[in-house]
Design a protein around this motif. Structure first.
Motif, PDB file in Angstrom:
ATOM      1  N   TYR A  72       0.839  -1.204   0.000  1.00 20.88           N
ATOM      2  CA  TYR A  72       0.000   0.000   0.000  1.00 20.88           C
ATOM      3  C   TYR A  72       0.875   1.256   0.000  1.00 20.88           C
ATOM      4  O   TYR A  72       0.693   2.165  -0.828  1.00 20.88           O
ATOM      5  CB  TYR A  72      -0.928  -0.005   1.213  1.00 20.88           C
ATOM      6  CG  TYR A  72      -1.779   1.232   1.346  1.00 20.88           C
ATOM      7  CD1 TYR A  72      -3.052   1.304   0.774  1.00 20.88           C
ATOM      8  CD2 TYR A  72      -1.311   2.348   2.047  1.00 20.88           C
ATOM      9  CE1 TYR A  72      -3.828   2.444   0.886  1.00 20.88           C
ATOM     10  CE2 TYR A  72      -2.079   3.502   2.160  1.00 20.88           C
ATOM     11  CZ  TYR A  72      -3.326   3.538   1.588  1.00 20.88           C
ATOM     12  OH  TYR A  72      -4.092   4.678   1.703  1.00 20.88           O
ATOM     13  N   LYS A  76       1.309   3.703  -3.338  1.00 19.80           N
ATOM     14  CA  LYS A  76       0.680   5.013  -3.149  1.00 19.80           C
ATOM     15  C   LYS A  76       1.574   6.141  -3.626  1.00 19.80           C
ATOM     16  O   LYS A  76       1.087   7.135  -4.186  1.00 19.80           O
ATOM     17  CB  LYS A  76       0.323   5.211  -1.675  1.00 19.80           C
ATOM     18  CG  LYS A  76      -0.481   6.482  -1.411  1.00 19.80           C
ATOM     19  CD  LYS A  76      -0.950   6.539   0.044  1.00 19.80           C
ATOM     20  CE  LYS A  76      -1.786   7.798   0.283  1.00 19.80           C
ATOM     21  NZ  LYS A  76      -2.287   7.851   1.680  1.00 19.80           N
ATOM     22  N   GLN A 105      -3.824  -3.263  -3.965  1.00 22.50           N
ATOM     23  CA  GLN A 105      -4.366  -2.788  -5.239  1.00 22.50           C
ATOM     24  C   GLN A 105      -5.840  -2.419  -5.109  1.00 22.50           C
ATOM     25  O   GLN A 105      -6.268  -1.347  -5.566  1.00 22.50           O
ATOM     26  CB  GLN A 105      -4.199  -3.876  -6.297  1.00 22.50           C
ATOM     27  CG  GLN A 105      -4.879  -3.575  -7.625  1.00 22.50           C
ATOM     28  CD  GLN A 105      -5.010  -4.819  -8.491  1.00 22.50           C
ATOM     29  OE1 GLN A 105      -5.054  -5.947  -7.986  1.00 22.50           O
ATOM     30  NE2 GLN A 105      -5.087  -4.632  -9.800  1.00 22.50           N
ATOM     31  N   LYS A 106      -6.612  -3.279  -4.493  1.00 22.79           N
ATOM     32  CA  LYS A 106      -8.048  -3.042  -4.352  1.00 22.79           C
ATOM     33  C   LYS A 106      -8.318  -1.779  -3.536  1.00 22.79           C
ATOM     34  O   LYS A 106      -9.143  -0.934  -3.919  1.00 22.79           O
ATOM     35  CB  LYS A 106      -8.712  -4.244  -3.693  1.00 22.79           C
ATOM     36  CG  LYS A 106     -10.230  -4.142  -3.574  1.00 22.79           C
ATOM     37  CD  LYS A 106     -10.818  -5.419  -2.995  1.00 22.79           C
ATOM     38  CE  LYS A 106     -12.354  -5.385  -2.987  1.00 22.79           C
ATOM     39  NZ  LYS A 106     -12.879  -4.280  -2.171  1.00 22.79           N
ATOM     40  N   GLU A 107      -7.607  -1.635  -2.428  1.00 22.03           N
ATOM     41  CA  GLU A 107      -7.827  -0.472  -1.569  1.00 22.03           C
ATOM     42  C   GLU A 107      -7.436   0.823  -2.275  1.00 22.03           C
ATOM     43  O   GLU A 107      -8.168   1.814  -2.223  1.00 22.03           O
ATOM     44  CB  GLU A 107      -7.008  -0.641  -0.281  1.00 22.03           C
ATOM     45  CG  GLU A 107      -7.303   0.408   0.769  1.00 22.03           C
ATOM     46  CD  GLU A 107      -6.652   0.095   2.100  1.00 22.03           C
ATOM     47  OE1 GLU A 107      -6.635   0.991   2.962  1.00 22.03           O
ATOM     48  OE2 GLU A 107      -6.153  -1.046   2.274  1.00 22.03           O
ATOM     49  N   SER A 109      -7.205   1.358  -5.533  1.00 21.59           N
ATOM     50  CA  SER A 109      -8.064   1.619  -6.692  1.00 21.59           C
ATOM     51  C   SER A 109      -9.318   2.374  -6.280  1.00 21.59           C
ATOM     52  O   SER A 109      -9.843   3.205  -7.040  1.00 21.59           O
ATOM     53  CB  SER A 109      -8.442   0.303  -7.377  1.00 21.59           C
ATOM     54  OG  SER A 109      -7.308  -0.313  -7.948  1.00 21.59           O
ATOM     55  N   GLU A 110      -9.780   2.105  -5.062  1.00 25.79           N
ATOM     56  CA  GLU A 110     -10.944   2.835  -4.541  1.00 25.79           C
ATOM     57  C   GLU A 110     -10.572   4.252  -4.137  1.00 25.79           C
ATOM     58  O   GLU A 110     -11.353   5.183  -4.307  1.00 25.79           O
ATOM     59  CB  GLU A 110     -11.529   2.067  -3.355  1.00 25.79           C
ATOM     60  CG  GLU A 110     -12.133   0.717  -3.748  1.00 25.79           C
ATOM     61  CD  GLU A 110     -12.512  -0.130  -2.551  1.00 25.79           C
ATOM     62  OE1 GLU A 110     -12.241   0.311  -1.401  1.00 25.79           O
ATOM     63  OE2 GLU A 110     -13.073  -1.236  -2.744  1.00 25.79           O
ATOM     64  N   GLU A 111      -9.368   4.432  -3.627  1.00 27.39           N
ATOM     65  CA  GLU A 111      -8.923   5.755  -3.192  1.00 27.39           C
ATOM     66  C   GLU A 111      -8.501   6.637  -4.368  1.00 27.39           C
ATOM     67  O   GLU A 111      -8.600   7.867  -4.283  1.00 27.39           O
ATOM     68  CB  GLU A 111      -7.751   5.621  -2.218  1.00 27.39           C
ATOM     69  CG  GLU A 111      -8.126   5.003  -0.883  1.00 27.39           C
ATOM     70  CD  GLU A 111      -6.932   4.946   0.056  1.00 27.39           C
ATOM     71  OE1 GLU A 111      -6.010   5.764  -0.101  1.00 27.39           O
ATOM     72  OE2 GLU A 111      -6.932   4.077   0.943  1.00 27.39           O
ATOM     73  N   TYR A 112      -8.008   6.023  -5.430  1.00 28.66           N
ATOM     74  CA  TYR A 112      -7.515   6.768  -6.597  1.00 28.66           C
ATOM     75  C   TYR A 112      -8.229   6.256  -7.850  1.00 28.66           C
ATOM     76  O   TYR A 112      -7.618   5.592  -8.705  1.00 28.66           O
ATOM     77  CB  TYR A 112      -6.006   6.596  -6.737  1.00 28.66           C
ATOM     78  CG  TYR A 112      -5.203   7.182  -5.605  1.00 28.66           C
ATOM     79  CD1 TYR A 112      -4.692   8.481  -5.684  1.00 28.66           C
ATOM     80  CD2 TYR A 112      -4.973   6.454  -4.445  1.00 28.66           C
ATOM     81  CE1 TYR A 112      -3.955   9.029  -4.640  1.00 28.66           C
ATOM     82  CE2 TYR A 112      -4.247   6.994  -3.391  1.00 28.66           C
ATOM     83  CZ  TYR A 112      -3.740   8.279  -3.488  1.00 28.66           C
ATOM     84  OH  TYR A 112      -3.010   8.823  -2.455  1.00 28.66           O
ATOM     85  N   PRO A 113      -9.503   6.545  -7.995  1.00 28.02           N
ATOM     86  CA  PRO A 113     -10.275   5.985  -9.114  1.00 28.02           C
ATOM     87  C   PRO A 113      -9.822   6.463 -10.492  1.00 28.02           C
ATOM     88  O   PRO A 113     -10.151   5.826 -11.502  1.00 28.02           O
ATOM     89  CB  PRO A 113     -11.706   6.444  -8.802  1.00 28.02           C
ATOM     90  CG  PRO A 113     -11.539   7.657  -7.941  1.00 28.02           C
ATOM     91  CD  PRO A 113     -10.320   7.399  -7.113  1.00 28.02           C
ATOM     92  N   ASP A 114      -9.069   7.561 -10.534  1.00 29.30           N
ATOM     93  CA  ASP A 114      -8.590   8.070 -11.816  1.00 29.30           C
ATOM     94  C   ASP A 114      -7.256   7.471 -12.243  1.00 29.30           C
ATOM     95  O   ASP A 114      -6.758   7.785 -13.330  1.00 29.30           O
ATOM     96  CB  ASP A 114      -8.454   9.594 -11.752  1.00 29.30           C
ATOM     97  CG  ASP A 114      -9.801  10.284 -11.567  1.00 29.30           C
ATOM     98  OD1 ASP A 114     -10.815   9.721 -12.024  1.00 29.30           O
ATOM     99  OD2 ASP A 114      -9.835  11.360 -10.942  1.00 29.30           O
ATOM    100  N   LYS A 116      -4.660   3.924 -12.679  1.00 29.86           N
ATOM    101  CA  LYS A 116      -4.697   2.489 -12.953  1.00 29.86           C
ATOM    102  C   LYS A 116      -3.603   1.791 -12.165  1.00 29.86           C
ATOM    103  O   LYS A 116      -2.461   2.264 -12.121  1.00 29.86           O
ATOM    104  CB  LYS A 116      -4.479   2.214 -14.442  1.00 29.86           C
ATOM    105  CG  LYS A 116      -5.551   2.776 -15.372  1.00 29.86           C
ATOM    106  CD  LYS A 116      -5.178   2.482 -16.816  1.00 29.86           C
ATOM    107  CE  LYS A 116      -6.180   3.059 -17.795  1.00 29.86           C
ATOM    108  NZ  LYS A 116      -5.778   2.808 -19.212  1.00 29.86           N
TER     109      LYS A 116
END
Length: 295
Positions: A72, A76, A105-107, A109-114, A116
């Motif tokens: 994470y 990040k 990755q899952k966590e 992806s939710e925090e940074y939706p813009d 990849k």
């Protein structure tokens, strides 16, 4: 260069200089010698001779994969810098590290939706893992997009072949990969096992050879049978070794003679502490591109 980074674990068993040269990021595993913790930092804090010498002298080894919190924090930084991430992990057939990476990755992806972030199971280790990262770095530098690189990797990952042999069964026996009885007979008969990583990313024994000379010939014969394009092969081959450079160099010479059109001279690296904790000294690994791996 694209607006994304490619990344691997330290178990790709290349040098920091190589990673900088190829602009590849990495995250480090951990290992223990007699319960003293170390970072698998590509042999910056401990030499291969000291590490494998400690094993020979009786030091007990164990390894620790990168956890989700470490991934994470690592991922990040890149996302905050506006970069997308493609990370390839050590094979799931050898370690559960891909699960830790995917939790992070899952966590994120939710925090940074813009942004990849893609985690891919390399299904390989050591020389083959380093070779895979080398190919991806070349494609990125040639202008391949993030999505194109992800698709290519998923489509061709089984074409990355990795074969190992070892001339010392001691540490395979200690780690339980070879039974004590089989190991005793193998040692008495000077057996050198030839192994490869299969399509599930697991290390599988394939042949039992009598002595170094025979196992080297067997390894080269397998590569000739499987390599992409036969003697016209024009990509790279990587070799890693655990304090047995002369054996690695002899195999490299045999392969360079067999495949005169290689992209560059075979690169030889050290097997790092994470993989080496399980194989011990006397191991050589060869990575090349070839037919899809099988079970």
């Amino acid at each position: 260069m694209g607006d994304y980074i490619i990344s691997c674990c330290s178990t790709a068993d290349v040098t920091e200089e190589f990673l900088k040269e190829k602009n590849i990021e990495h995250i480090c595993f951990h290992y223990y010698l007699d319960e003293v913790a170390y970072v698998d930092d590509l042999f910056k804090s401990m030499t291969p001779e000291d590490f494998y010498g400690a094993m020979v002298d009786g030091a007990m080894t164990r390894t620790s994969q990168v956890n989700a919190d470490e991934f994470y924090s690592y991922f990040k930084v890149f996302l905050e810098n506006g970069q997308d991430v493609i990370h390839l992990t050590l094979s799931s057939g050898i370690s559960g590290v891909v699960n830790s990476a995917r939790i992070a990755q899952k966590e994120l992806s939710e925090e940074y939706p813009d942004r990849k972030i893609v985690v891919i199971d390399s299904l390989t280790a050591s020389s083959g893992y380093g070779l895979l990262m080398d190919r991806l770095a070349s494609f990125r530098d040639e202008g391949m997009s993030f999505d194109e690189l992800v698709d290519w990797t998923n489509d061709h990952i089984l074409n990355q072949n990795t074969w190992f042999f070892t001339t010392d069964l001691t540490f395979l026996i200690r780690g339980g990969r070879v039974s004590k009885l089989s190991g005793w007979f193998g040692t008495a008969l000077n057996i050198c096992p030839l192994m490869n990583i299969n399509n599930e990313g697991k290390l599988i024994p394939r042949q039992k050879c009598r002595g170094k000379k025979m196992v080297k010939k067997a390894a080269v014969a397998q590569i000739k049978e499987l390599i992409d394009g036969g003697e016209d092969y024009s990509e790279n081959i990587f070799i890693t070794h655990s304090v047995c450079y002369d054996d690695a160099r002899e195999v490299a010479d045999m392969l360079e003679a067999a495949f005169p059109h290689l992209k560059e001279r075979i690169r030889i690296f050290d097997i790092g502490p994470t993989i080496g904790s399980h194989t011990g000294p006397g191991t050589v690994a060869i990575g090349f591109w070839g037919k899809p791996k099988e079970a």
